[in-house]
Design a protein around this motif. Structure first.
Motif, PDB file in Angstrom:
ATOM      1  N   ARG A  33       0.835  -1.039  -0.065  1.00  0.00           N
ATOM      2  CA  ARG A  33       0.111   0.028   0.010  1.00  0.00           C
ATOM      3  C   ARG A  33       0.901   1.201   0.196  1.00  0.00           C
ATOM      4  N   GLU A  34       0.653   2.155  -0.924  1.00  0.00           N
ATOM      5  CA  GLU A  34       1.304   3.457  -0.860  1.00  0.00           C
ATOM      6  C   GLU A  34       1.292   4.223   0.279  1.00  0.00           C
ATOM      7  N   ILE A  35       2.587   4.558   0.809  1.00  0.00           N
ATOM      8  CA  ILE A  35       2.516   5.326   2.167  1.00  0.00           C
ATOM      9  C   ILE A  35       2.037   6.702   1.899  1.00  0.00           C
ATOM     10  N   SER A  36       2.121   7.439   0.831  1.00  0.00           N
ATOM     11  CA  SER A  36       1.506   8.577   0.659  1.00  0.00           C
ATOM     12  C   SER A  36       0.017   8.459   0.784  1.00  0.00           C
ATOM     13  N   LYS A  37      -0.719   7.417   0.356  1.00  0.00           N
ATOM     14  CA  LYS A  37      -2.363   7.311   0.580  1.00  0.00           C
ATOM     15  C   LYS A  37      -2.551   7.027   2.198  1.00  0.00           C
ATOM     16  N   ILE A  38      -1.485   6.367   2.788  1.00  0.00           N
ATOM     17  CA  ILE A  38      -1.670   5.986   4.246  1.00  0.00           C
ATOM     18  C   ILE A  38      -1.801   7.179   5.019  1.00  0.00           C
ATOM     19  N   VAL A  39      -0.813   8.375   4.557  1.00  0.00           N
ATOM     20  CA  VAL A  39      -0.481   9.621   5.264  1.00  0.00           C
ATOM     21  C   VAL A  39      -1.730  10.387   5.078  1.00  0.00           C
ATOM     22  N   GLU A  40      -2.325  10.154   3.777  1.00  0.00           N
ATOM     23  CA  GLU A  40      -3.656  10.797   3.723  1.00  0.00           C
ATOM     24  C   GLU A  40      -4.624  10.469   4.689  1.00  0.00           C
ATOM     25  N   ALA A  41      -4.795   9.283   4.625  1.00  0.00           N
ATOM     26  CA  ALA A  41      -6.053   8.828   5.544  1.00  0.00           C
ATOM     27  C   ALA A  41      -5.647   9.047   6.945  1.00  0.00           C
ATOM     28  N   LEU A  42      -4.506   9.021   7.431  1.00  0.00           N
ATOM     29  CA  LEU A  42      -4.232   9.251   8.919  1.00  0.00           C
ATOM     30  C   LEU A  42      -4.262  10.613   9.159  1.00  0.00           C
ATOM     31  N   GLU A  43      -4.144  11.498   8.285  1.00  0.00           N
ATOM     32  CA  GLU A  43      -4.299  13.090   8.420  1.00  0.00           C
ATOM     33  C   GLU A  43      -5.772  13.508   8.788  1.00  0.00           C
ATOM     34  N   LYS A  44      -6.606  12.513   8.369  1.00  0.00           N
ATOM     35  CA  LYS A  44      -8.086  12.811   8.483  1.00  0.00           C
ATOM     36  C   LYS A  44      -8.600  11.977   9.797  1.00  0.00           C
ATOM     37  N   LYS A  45      -7.794  11.200  10.303  1.00  0.00           N
ATOM     38  CA  LYS A  45      -8.343  10.445  11.437  1.00  0.00           C
ATOM     39  C   LYS A  45      -7.867  11.022  12.787  1.00  0.00           C
ATOM     40  N   PRO A  46      -8.937  11.570  13.519  1.00  0.00           N
ATOM     41  CA  PRO A  46      -8.480  12.151  14.811  1.00  0.00           C
ATOM     42  C   PRO A  46      -7.837  11.184  15.486  1.00  0.00           C
ATOM     43  N   GLY A  47      -6.754  11.792  16.354  1.00  0.00           N
ATOM     44  CA  GLY A  47      -6.086  10.846  17.385  1.00  0.00           C
ATOM     45  C   GLY A  47      -5.211   9.973  16.848  1.00  0.00           C
ATOM     46  N   SER A  48      -4.615  10.270  15.673  1.00  0.00           N
ATOM     47  CA  SER A  48      -3.724   9.651  14.806  1.00  0.00           C
ATOM     48  C   SER A  48      -2.216   9.917  14.857  1.00  0.00           C
TER      49      SER A  48
END
Length: 208
Positions: A33-48
């Motif tokens: 899984r591309e890390i760039s996509k993981i970063v984008e998802a985590l940036e939208k998730k509170p408390g991460s």
């Protein structure tokens, strides 16, 4: 009669939970899984913040572009069974270097992440960065605290052997870094903690 049935039900539940805790689950199938996509998802998730810091560290300090994640899992998933694959991957990279020096570019990236996330950066990555910033006393204290927390465990944990062996690997890595940042200091107490964890791992036969 009713009390006997209740007792049997409680016993049955306890046995079921014990069996589940020691049974080996096969790892789920994974995909890169591309890390760039993981970063984008985590940036939208509170408390991460902690997870985000570890993923960015893995990508920006160690130049990783992808991670393995269970197929079909949410984008912010960092590994099977709730594992933080970015943290474990970064620790493996550090251990492979024997906790040695970072390049100027790597140190710049690590320092930027530490400045942005502060104490949300996982302890081992924070300690490693501080040590290579020249703050060796502070780094050594953090690695020592990481190891010392294991001495509060009264008995060998009841867990899947995978976790027992992972614990010894992480303690060994932390002890290695402690020796780098506190050369000549007495680490016999920490060595004993590692040896006890190794003994627990060797004698953990919960799963065949």
């Amino acid at each position: 009669m009713r009390s006997l049935l209740v007792a049997c039900a409680v016993l049955g539940l306890a046995v079921a939970l014990l069996a589940r805790s020691v049974s080996a689950e096969p790892p789920p199938p994974t995909e890169p899984r591309e890390i760039s996509k993981i970063v984008e998802a985590l940036e939208k998730k509170p408390g991460s913040k902690s997870e985000l810091a570890s993923v960015r560290f893995y990508a920006e300090v160690f130049a990783q572009k992808s991670m393995q994640a269970p197929i079909g899992s949410p984008l912010e998933t960092l590994g099977p069974w709730g594992d933080n694959g970015a943290l474990l991957g970064s620790e493996n990279q550090i251990a492979a270097r024997a906790c040695g020096a970072l390049t100027a570019k790597e140190l710049e990236a690590a320092s930027a992440i530490l400045k942005a996330y502060g104490e949300s950066v996982p302890l081992t990555l924070r300690a490693f960065t501080l040590g290579h910033q020249g703050k060796k006393t502070e780094a050594a204290a953090l690695f020592r605290s990481f190891i010392d927390k294991e001495k509060t465990v009264a008995a060998c944990p009841s867990e899947h052997p995978m976790y027992s062996h992972r614990r010894t690997s992480r303690l060994s890595f932390a002890l290695q870094c402690l020796k780098v940042f506190a050369p000549g200091k007495d680490v016999s107490a920490q060595q004993k903690i590692l040896e006890r964890a190794e003994s627990c791992a060797m004698n953990n036969h919960a799963v065949g």
